[in-house]
Structure formats: C-alpha cells, structure tokens
Design an enzyme around this catalytic site. Structure first.
Site, PDB file in Angstrom:
ATOM      1  N   ASP A   1      77.927  22.985  29.249  1.00  0.00           N
ATOM      2  CA  ASP A   1      77.759  23.110  30.729  1.00  0.00           C
ATOM      3  C   ASP A   1      76.283  23.218  31.179  1.00  0.00           C
ATOM      4  O   ASP A   1      75.678  24.085  30.490  1.00  0.00           O
ATOM      5  CB  ASP A   1      78.663  23.824  31.435  1.00  0.00           C
ATOM      6  CG  ASP A   1      78.736  24.208  32.711  1.00  0.00           C
ATOM      7  OD1 ASP A   1      78.988  23.270  33.480  1.00  0.00           O
ATOM      8  OD2 ASP A   1      78.014  25.081  33.183  1.00  0.00           O
TER       9      ASP A   1
ATOM     10  N   GLU B   1      76.229  17.842  29.205  1.00  0.00           N
ATOM     11  CA  GLU B   1      76.419  17.436  30.517  1.00  0.00           C
ATOM     12  C   GLU B   1      74.977  17.702  31.194  1.00  0.00           C
ATOM     13  O   GLU B   1      74.294  18.581  31.610  1.00  0.00           O
ATOM     14  CB  GLU B   1      77.110  18.801  31.278  1.00  0.00           C
ATOM     15  CG  GLU B   1      77.579  18.311  32.725  1.00  0.00           C
ATOM     16  CD  GLU B   1      77.760  19.417  33.714  1.00  0.00           C
ATOM     17  OE1 GLU B   1      78.470  19.386  34.460  1.00  0.00           O
ATOM     18  OE2 GLU B   1      77.314  20.406  33.433  1.00  0.00           O
TER      19      GLU B   1
END
Length: 652
Positions: free
Chosen positions: A326, A380
């Site tokens: 993330d 990401e």
C-alpha cells in the site's frame, strides 16, 4: 553490474537517467552490505528474523521477552500485566547493547495474560504495547494491550502452485457478512471462500489484517504490525482461513502497510521509547500532511530490520503468498506525490525522490522472492515510476506487478463528465494498453477505493437511484438496461486489456449497490454500508444474478484460454470512433464491441475459422438476445452487434 542496464534497452527514453538508475542500484547494494556486514554467507532471509528474537518466546525451561528501546534517557523497563497485578517490580528487563532490553523468567509463559511494557523515562512512566505483539485486544478504556498468545494451528495444505495470471478477489473480513456487524475469520472461511472459488478467482487479497485502532480507517492506520486484527478472531482462525484457501487452490495476499503508521501513542510505534526518531523521521519529514500519520525512516538499520522481518513473519508464520504494498507512491517521493503531475521522466529522478525508501522497497522485493520464489509483490503506485515491476538485475525495483490505477479513474471521469456519445475509443485504447515497457500490470475497473464514502460502486454510478426500484426482472427501465449493458462491457474490456492480471473488489462482481462506509460518529455508528448484500446475487427475482453469471463466464475465459499475458493486436480499421465500434485480438481470442448508445453496427474480418464463445447480450446475462449475429463464409467473418453489446470469438 553490467555496463548497460536492460531497462535502458526496454525504454530508450531513460538513457539520460542512466546515472540515476545505477545510483539506486548502488544505494541498494551499499545498504545491503551495511546491514549484512562482511558476512557473505548471511542473506536477507537470515537477517529478517526479528520476530524470532524480539517479543515473547518460550525457550526450554524459561520464557523470554525482548524489546528494542534505544532512548538513552530510559532508566528502567518493566513488564506489567494482569499476571503480576500490573506491578512489574519483579519483572524488570535488563539492558543490553544497542538499546535492547531483555527479561528471562523460569517456567511457562503466562498465556492469556494481558500485558504492556512500562518504560521509565526521566522519572515518567510510559505504558506501551510491545512492538512485536502478535495478538492485541482493546481494553474497556479503548487502549490496547497485548494478550500473550501462542498459535497452535497445524497447517494441512501446501501453498498452491498457480501458473496462470493472478485473478484477484480483494476482500475485507469485517464487512463480508450481510448482517449489521463485524464478520469473523471463521465465518469468512465458511461462507465467503466457497464463493470466491466458485466465481473462478485464483487469488485473494486480504485487507485490514494488520491491527489498527480505528475500524473506519479501512486498516490503513496500523498500530501493531505483527498482530492479526483481533476484531475478526484469533491468529489460529486466520491461519485456518489461509490453509483452507490453499486447500481450495487459492493464493492469499496480504495488503501490507509499510508506507506509514498510526499516530496513536501507547498503542503503536509512535513515541514508543519517548522519542519520535526511534522509528520515524523527526519533524515535518515524519508527518504525512494529508493522512495525519507517521512516516518511517527507511535509512535507519533498525527500521529496515523491523519492516523486513515483518514481511518474512507474514510469509513464514501465516503462510501468505505475497503482498500488495500500500501507498508506494507516498514512499517514493519526499512530497509523497501529492499534487505532482508525473509528465516528465526528470520528476522520477529529481531531489524529490526518497532514495532510502526506494532501497527499502528493493530489499523488500528481493527478500520476498528469495524466501518464496513464487510469491507475488504488487505495487500500489500511481506515479508510474519506471522499473517498478522489473527485476532489480535489470535496473528495476523488483515488483512483479503494478496496479493500473489510472483505469478506474478514467472510467469514473468518463461516467461523471461525459455522455456515452462522447466516449473516445482511441483514448480508451490508450488508457487500457499503455504500460511501462516490460512491466506487468493488474487491471481493474474498480477496487475498494472507488466505493468509499463520497463515491459509488460502478453499477450504482451507472444506475443511481433507479437501482432501488427497477432491478427486479419484471421491471422495465431504460436506465437499468443501460447500466447492465455498460457494466458488462466496461468489465470485459478492462479485464481483457488493462493488465496481465485482474482485480475485483468483493461484491462488485454482481454489481453491489451504493458505497462503502464504516460505522463512525458521522453516520450514527451504522453498519448499513459496512456489509455485503450477498442475497442480491442469489435472488432469482433480481437482475444481480445476471451480472454475476457474466463475471463468472468472463473469468472463465482466462482459465480456458490463458490470454491475459498475450500482446494485444489491433488494426486501426477495427476502431471507428464515429460508430463507437472496437475490436482486437488477444492470443487466439477476438473481442468485438459496439459502444454506440443507439444503433446496431457491423464489422468484417478475415480468419480461417471462428467459434462464438461469449455474447454479452445473452439472456443468461440479462441481455435481449438473440439480437447479435455473425456470419462466417469463405474465411470472412461478418459480425453484427446491437447497441452496447460485445462478443468474444475463439480463432481456430
């Protein structure tokens, strides 16, 4: 290192930045040498074993607790808990070198006890949750305490060896029940795993697993990096979930958060030893300006050790099959990519780049792949950093895939700001097919991001309020007909073009309505939008069943034909913006679309032999077929497509 990096052969536009690319490799190697010393036999795998040393362990006749707290102002450290009436005078840790403290006690660890560590700093008491806590629960005062816990689960299944493209089902345990409550690991295993398997997905991406104080943070404000969230059950329950998934042939990825940490003091890492600099940067550099969270110092050896050990911990102890990292963009740049338009290569290699974070990410991907050669690492990153998904040996950062983050943004912009007549197929083609050379992407039309409060799921954006009144099979609604048709077409073209893998968020496969919103004071602590209405997809009187049937058939295409990693082939005459028709070949499949909002359209191709394998207008998908038609004679294929429909052919 060779004179010429392979990344430069893949992308000659990077030639002016060869020095920058070699610099990041040199920094990676230099940092690794610093961490491993001159011991050439030591590997990152052996280095990343902090979880085997720190924290609580039963060692023969004694149990031991170790903690790293380097603040020189600390005079005493005590272990306190309900097992000693929260008085640690008999359980004082001894100071060792480099800020390590240790307690060794004869006998068996007092399992089940709630404990904290008490640090005395300048005569003040700091009460903290141990940094390597593996199970943490909220107390009545809403603070956290570690519960001494040793998993006993015995894994029965080996990790599946999957060779096909990743078909990822993004899932959140807590919202995976239809009831107005938080779901559990055990119930997810029983109720949701079979759905995922039946729907054809081969990989699960679990969100919000690392412990976090605020449920509504969606798991992105982590306090305890080694603890599986107690909201959903015990560590053994999560192990059983992963083991059962493996038994079904499903991989399980962890949505890992190493980009930042929660600010909460006492529950997490912030000010653990009384200083900010233990884990994070001091001052402004240690604060994320929009997330209101703390930022790690990736240049500090102990921080690298903590985070790398965390990755190995989840692979080793829980047997996850890889990670979706993330917030990678936030890690890569000192301004966290906020407000930056990455429209020139120089912006990736300027003084704004955090080379220490880049080195950490390279060590992370190397560790994961060295420990599990078949493990998956997904980044990401919305900035499209060159080389993100290329091997380190080629000049890359080592991820296997990057998320195609621009694609869902494109669809939202199209649906919010333009009419169907204004759909630009050339622009659509560019959005879906543009990649960094040699890098693999995970394509998706929508993830959890697109459904969070303030936004809507794709189907709800298409149908809006009409979804409440006209999704039954008896109703007649032009708005619902359009929404159903475009939902299928958007997902099919995104699935087949936007990546070498595919991702879907839980429930969106059948067009889940509305949005996501966790219980919080602003909504009266309601669970209305923090659940999944599975019954919509199984109700024979509702049209959601058709969207699910289409998604199942779409996913089956990859199982049958393995086309996602094939290069797309396009003839310009197959794109006609005026008629809103588009066709392309992937592997031995031909995809043909008519996006025109009103008229039927025809296309003609030359092939030796064809077979129709999917028609979005089929009645089993909620269509109006048979309206579409095709004729094949003498090596010539003529296709007639109704408005807002698509067909897929197998080319023999």
């Amino acid at each position: 290192m060779s004179d010429k990096l392979k990344i430069l052969e893949r992308d000659p536009w990077l030639e002016p930045f060869e020095g920058d690319l070699k610099f990041r490799i040199n920094e990676f190697e230099r940092t690794k040498r610093r961490l491993l010393g001159n011991n050439l036999e030591l590997s990152l795998i052996e280095f990343a074993e902090g979880y085997k040393y720190f924290g609580f362990h039963q060692e023969d006749e004694s149990w031991v607790y170790r903690e790293w707290a380097p603040n020189p102002a600390i005079t005493n450290v005590y272990l306190v808990g309900d097992f000693n009436d929260w008085n640690g005078i008999q359980h004082e840790l001894k100071s060792h070198k480099s800020g390590v403290w240790e307690l060794r006690v004869l006998g068996k660890m007092p399992l089940g006890s709630r404990v904290k560590v008490q640090l005395i700093v300048n005569s003040a008491s700091l009460w903290r949750v141990p940094t390597y806590a593996n199970y943490v629960e909220q107390q009545p005062d809403l603070s956290f305490a570690q519960v001494l816990y040793q998993p006993t689960y015995k894994f029965k299944h080996t990790e599946p060896k999957i060779t096909e493209a990743p078909l990822i089902y993004e899932a959140h345990i807590g919202i995976s029940t239809e009831e107005y409550r938080i779901n559990s690991y055990a119930e997810f295993t029983r109720d949701v795993l079979p759905r995922i398997k039946a729907d054809g997905y081969n990989t699960i991406q679990l969100m919000a697993i690392q412990e976090h104080p605020l449920y509504s943070s969606f798991g992105y404000q982590v306090s305890n990096f080694y603890a599986a969230s107690s909201r959903f059950g015990k560590p053994d329950d999560l192990m059983a979930l992963i083991d059962q998934a493996h038994g079904l042939g499903l991989r399980v990825l962890l949505d890992v958060v190493h980009s930042h940490a929660v600010k909460n003091v006492g529950e997490g890492l912030n000010l653990f030893d009384g200083t900010t600099r233990q884990f994070f940067h001091d001052g402004v550099r240690g604060e994320h300006p929009t997330w209101n969270t703390k930022l790690f110092n990736y240049g500090k050896d102990e921080v690298i050790h903590f985070l790398l050990s965390n990755l190995k911990f989840w692979l080793d102890v829980y047997r996850f099959d890889g990670f979706r990292f993330d917030g990678v963009t936030s890690m890569l740049y000192r301004d966290h990519g906020l407000g930056t338009s990455f429209d020139a290569y120089v912006k990736y290699f300027s003084m704004n780049t955090d080379i220490e974070a880049v080195s950490y990410l390279m060590m992370a991907t190397e560790l994961v792949h060295n420990y599990r050669s078949d493990a998956i690492c997904i980044a990401e990153d919305m900035s499209a950093m060159p080389g993100m998904a290329l091997p380190i040996s080629e000049g890359g950062i080592g991820f296997d895939y990057r998320l195609s983050m621009g694609v869902p943004d494109y669809w939202i912009k199209q649906l919010k700001t333009k009419t169907d007549d204004q759909l630009d197929l050339m622009r659509l083609w560019w959005e879906l097919t543009t990649r960094r050379p040699g890098e693999k992407n995970i394509g998706y039309a929508e993830s959890h991001d697109q459904a969070l409060v303030g936004d809507k799921t794709l189907m709800f954006r298409l149908a809006d309020a009409e979804m409440y009144w006209s999704m039954d099979i008896q109703s007649s609604s032009i708005a619902i007909d359009r929404a159903m048709a475009l939902h299928k077409m958007i997902r099919l073209i995104t699935f087949s073009l936007a990546g070498e893998g595919y991702l879907n968020f839980m429930g969106n496969e059948f067009g889940h309505p509305e949005w996501l919103d966790f219980p919080r004071p602003g909504n009266g602590d309601s669970y209305q939008h923090a659940r999944r209405q599975w019954s919509l997809s199984t109700n024979p009187e509702l049209r959601f069943q058709y969207l699910l049937a289409f998604d199942n058939s779409m996913i089956q295409l990859e199982h049958d034909y393995k086309f996602l990693e094939e290069v797309s082939r396009l003839e310009q005459k197959w794109i006609q913006n005026s008629d809103k028709i588009l066709a392309y070949q992937k592997g031995n499949l031909l995809f043909a679309y008519n996006f025109h909002p009103r008229d039927s359209k025809s296309m003609i191709f030359e092939f030796s032999s064809v077979e129709l394998i999917l028609d979005s207008d089929d009645t089993k998908f909620g269509g109006f077929g048979p309206r579409n038609d095709f004729k094949f004679e003498g090596g010539k294929l003529e296709i007639k497509l109704a408005s807002r429909t698509a067909m897929v052919f197998k080319l023999k």
